[in-house]
Write a protein that holds these residues in place. Structure first.
Motif, PDB file in Angstrom:
ATOM      1  N   MET A   1     -16.124   9.634  79.077  1.00 54.88           N
ATOM      2  CA  MET A   1     -16.785   8.346  79.320  1.00 54.88           C
ATOM      3  C   MET A   1     -17.901   8.516  80.338  1.00 54.88           C
ATOM      4  O   MET A   1     -17.849   9.409  81.189  1.00 54.88           O
ATOM      5  CB  MET A   1     -15.789   7.322  79.863  1.00 54.88           C
TER       6      MET A   1
ATOM      7  N   VAL B   1     -10.399  11.085  77.019  1.00 50.29           N
ATOM      8  CA  VAL B   1     -11.591  10.523  76.381  1.00 50.29           C
ATOM      9  C   VAL B   1     -12.785  10.649  77.324  1.00 50.29           C
ATOM     10  O   VAL B   1     -12.727  10.175  78.461  1.00 50.29           O
ATOM     11  CB  VAL B   1     -11.360   9.033  76.028  1.00 50.29           C
TER      12      VAL B   1
ATOM     13  N   ALA C   1     -13.307   5.667  73.091  1.00 49.37           N
ATOM     14  CA  ALA C   1     -13.897   4.970  74.242  1.00 49.37           C
ATOM     15  C   ALA C   1     -14.397   3.603  73.805  1.00 49.37           C
ATOM     16  O   ALA C   1     -15.429   3.479  73.177  1.00 49.37           O
ATOM     17  CB  ALA C   1     -15.041   5.795  74.815  1.00 49.37           C
TER      18      ALA C   1
ATOM     19  N   LYS D   1      -6.565   7.892  77.874  1.00 47.36           N
ATOM     20  CA  LYS D   1      -6.459   6.679  77.066  1.00 47.36           C
ATOM     21  C   LYS D   1      -5.230   6.841  76.177  1.00 47.36           C
ATOM     22  O   LYS D   1      -5.102   7.834  75.479  1.00 47.36           O
ATOM     23  CB  LYS D   1      -7.732   6.522  76.234  1.00 47.36           C
TER      24      LYS D   1
END
Length: 156
Positions: free
Chosen positions: A89, A87, A155, A78
């Motif tokens: 996720m 990040v 996120a 990101k």
């Protein structure tokens, strides 16, 4: 209008076990449109699993092996400001399945010197017992997500 891709609605279950997941796996295993060859490799691997685990149903072993390899969290890059962050996720169900299939087939294809159906049966057996190359890949993915959970607030 984009490129035509085969969707889930066009997928037919495989002839021997009547399983959609097995059909998807065979399609991913297939090279150069040689589906019968891919089916021979897959069914040979399941016959080999039946020989190794006589008390288990080989299609159940296959399903459990894929379930064990599925990742639940992964890192995505990101870009925030001028920096890129890894990040962590959540992974969607369809991506979990495709990653598990991809990792098992990648582990099979990097091994050399033996018939593919034997390599596939060994990798499925190892994944069923929560070990092997595909499981290592999953553990590394989870470890990386855990190491980067400080960036989880990116996120969105």
């Amino acid at each position: 209008m984009g490129r035509f891709t085969a969707s889930q609605s066009q997928l037919k279950p495989d002839p021997r076990y009547n399983s959609m997941l097995a059909s998807k796996f065979i399609n991913c295993l297939m090279w150069d449109g040689k589906k019968t060859t891919a089916q021979q490799v897959f069914y040979g691997a399941l016959d080999e699993l039946k020989r190794k685990l006589p008390d288990q149903d080989p299609i159940d072993v296959f399903h459990q092996a894929l379930e064990n390899v599925k990742p639940y969290i992964e890192v995505r890059s990101k870009r925030v400001g001028g920096a890129s962050y890894q990040v962590p996720m959540q992974v969607s169900k369809s991506r979990q399945q495709s990653l598990a299939i991809r990792w098992i087939l990648g582990a099979v294809r990097e091994k050399k010197g033996r018939p593919t159906y034997i390599k596939l049966s060994d990798e499925l057996y190892a994944a069923f017992r929560k070990e092997g190359s595909a499981m290592t890949k999953r553990e590394n993915t989870h470890r990386m997500a855990d190491a980067n959970k400080a960036f989880a607030h990116f996120a969105w």
